[in-house]
Structure formats: C-alpha cells, structure tokens
Design a protein around this motif. Structure first.
Motif, PDB file in Angstrom:
ATOM      1  N   VAL A 189     -63.143 -66.524 -52.926  1.00 41.50           N
ATOM      2  CA  VAL A 189     -62.428 -67.155 -51.614  1.00 41.50           C
ATOM      3  C   VAL A 189     -61.188 -66.421 -51.023  1.00 41.50           C
ATOM      4  CG1 VAL A 189     -60.837 -69.281 -51.136  1.00 41.50           C
ATOM      5  CG2 VAL A 189     -62.600 -69.406 -53.121  1.00 41.50           C
ATOM      6  N   VAL A 199     -54.654 -74.241 -49.854  1.00 34.75           N
ATOM      7  CA  VAL A 199     -55.900 -73.707 -50.561  1.00 34.75           C
ATOM      8  C   VAL A 199     -56.190 -74.397 -51.978  1.00 34.75           C
ATOM      9  CG1 VAL A 199     -55.102 -71.575 -51.681  1.00 34.75           C
ATOM     10  CG2 VAL A 199     -57.377 -71.662 -50.900  1.00 34.75           C
ATOM     11  N   LEU A 200     -55.266 -74.876 -52.515  1.00 36.93           N
ATOM     12  CA  LEU A 200     -55.370 -75.441 -53.909  1.00 36.93           C
ATOM     13  C   LEU A 200     -56.427 -76.553 -54.144  1.00 36.93           C
ATOM     14  CD1 LEU A 200     -51.731 -75.471 -55.222  1.00 36.93           C
ATOM     15  CD2 LEU A 200     -53.504 -73.921 -55.882  1.00 36.93           C
ATOM     16  N   THR A 226     -59.295 -76.633 -52.749  1.00 37.58           N
ATOM     17  CA  THR A 226     -60.473 -75.773 -52.953  1.00 37.58           C
ATOM     18  C   THR A 226     -60.756 -75.184 -54.189  1.00 37.58           C
ATOM     19  OG1 THR A 226     -60.790 -75.623 -50.427  1.00 37.58           O
ATOM     20  CG2 THR A 226     -62.016 -74.150 -51.857  1.00 37.58           C
ATOM     21  N   VAL A 227     -59.555 -74.404 -54.557  1.00 37.16           N
ATOM     22  CA  VAL A 227     -59.532 -73.667 -55.761  1.00 37.16           C
ATOM     23  C   VAL A 227     -59.991 -74.430 -57.027  1.00 37.16           C
ATOM     24  CG1 VAL A 227     -58.388 -72.258 -57.218  1.00 37.16           C
ATOM     25  CG2 VAL A 227     -58.389 -71.680 -54.817  1.00 37.16           C
ATOM     26  N   LYS A 228     -59.261 -75.714 -57.180  1.00 32.79           N
ATOM     27  CA  LYS A 228     -59.340 -76.770 -58.137  1.00 32.79           C
ATOM     28  C   LYS A 228     -60.699 -77.368 -58.271  1.00 32.79           C
ATOM     29  CE  LYS A 228     -57.063 -80.779 -60.058  1.00 32.79           C
ATOM     30  NZ  LYS A 228     -58.202 -80.761 -60.925  1.00 32.79           N
ATOM     31  N   ALA A 268     -63.060 -74.548 -59.562  1.00 36.45           N
ATOM     32  CA  ALA A 268     -62.646 -74.270 -61.014  1.00 36.45           C
ATOM     33  C   ALA A 268     -63.338 -75.602 -61.867  1.00 36.45           C
ATOM     34  CB  ALA A 268     -61.249 -74.101 -61.175  1.00 36.45           C
ATOM     35  N   VAL A 325     -63.243 -68.628 -60.151  1.00 39.25           N
ATOM     36  CA  VAL A 325     -62.731 -68.388 -58.786  1.00 39.25           C
ATOM     37  C   VAL A 325     -61.927 -67.213 -58.715  1.00 39.25           C
ATOM     38  CG1 VAL A 325     -61.589 -69.331 -56.843  1.00 39.25           C
ATOM     39  CG2 VAL A 325     -62.673 -71.035 -58.673  1.00 39.25           C
ATOM     40  N   VAL A 346     -59.767 -65.282 -55.836  1.00 36.47           N
ATOM     41  CA  VAL A 346     -58.812 -65.477 -54.419  1.00 36.47           C
ATOM     42  C   VAL A 346     -58.347 -64.235 -53.984  1.00 36.47           C
ATOM     43  CG1 VAL A 346     -57.173 -66.790 -53.347  1.00 36.47           C
ATOM     44  CG2 VAL A 346     -58.406 -67.917 -55.349  1.00 36.47           C
ATOM     45  N   SER A 401     -53.000 -67.825 -64.357  1.00 35.87           N
ATOM     46  CA  SER A 401     -53.639 -67.050 -63.318  1.00 35.87           C
ATOM     47  C   SER A 401     -53.476 -65.755 -63.783  1.00 35.87           C
ATOM     48  CB  SER A 401     -53.530 -67.354 -61.830  1.00 35.87           C
ATOM     49  OG  SER A 401     -52.257 -66.908 -61.287  1.00 35.87           O
TER      50      SER A 401
END
Length: 106
Positions: free
Chosen positions: A19, A41-42, A44-46, A49, A55, A57, A91
């Motif tokens: 991403v 963006v969280l 999308t990342v969540k 995941a 993921v 980033v 992370s």
C-alpha cells in the motif's frame, strides 16, 4: 492497479499487499499536529489485515531536492499529538536507507 474491493474479492489471505500511502502530515518540531492522513489510510490497512494479508505500507516525507536530507526522514517516526489515537496496533518499520540484502539460500 486493483481497488481494495477487488483485492478483497480475489482473496488476500497469506499474501503480501503493498500500500503506497500519502502520509505527509504537518509537523511542529517532531510532533504530528494533524494525523488525518494517517487515520484515512487505517480502514484500508485494517480491512486487508483482517482478511489475512501481510500489509506493507510505504510513504515518504516531504520532497528533498537533489540528495537525501535528514529533515525529511521518517526515522524515528514523529510523535503524534496528545489527542491522536490513529495508530494503536504494533507495527514494524523498515528504514528506507537500509541496504537491500539478497535472499538467504534455502
């Protein structure tokens, strides 16, 4: 390039998903004053995941001219302001300046 919905429909369990996010945030010294881009963006990342993706980033800070400039480094990550709760899960961060190593022999 696929949308998030297309990726999730195709299945991402166990796959790495890259991403590229615009995380240029306003800073006051070393403190993030508006974490809106990080919060944006969280979801999308969540979602990735939660669907089992690994993921990755990537981002950059600023636009240095000519040569690397420590003022635009993401290491160490800037501190969020006291009212920021954008990042709550652990992370790992890989410095962009780290040398690439060939894969280990199997």
């Amino acid at each position: 390039m696929k949308t998030i919905d297309e990726l999730l429909a195709d299945g991402v369990d166990g796959k790495r998903v890259f991403v590229r996010a615009d995380l240029n945030v306003p800073l006051d010294g070393g403190t993030i004053t508006d974490d809106g881009r990080i919060r944006a963006v969280l979801p999308t990342v969540k979602a990735l995941a939660d669907a089992g993706a690994k993921v990755v980033v990537a981002s950059h800070l600023g636009r240095p001219k000519g040569a690397p400039d420590p003022a635009f480094s993401l290491a160490p990550p800037p501190r969020a302001s006291a009212n920021s709760s954008a990042v709550t899960s652990p992370s790992r961060r890989t410095p962009s300046a780290s040398p690439r190593r060939p894969p280990s022999p199997a």
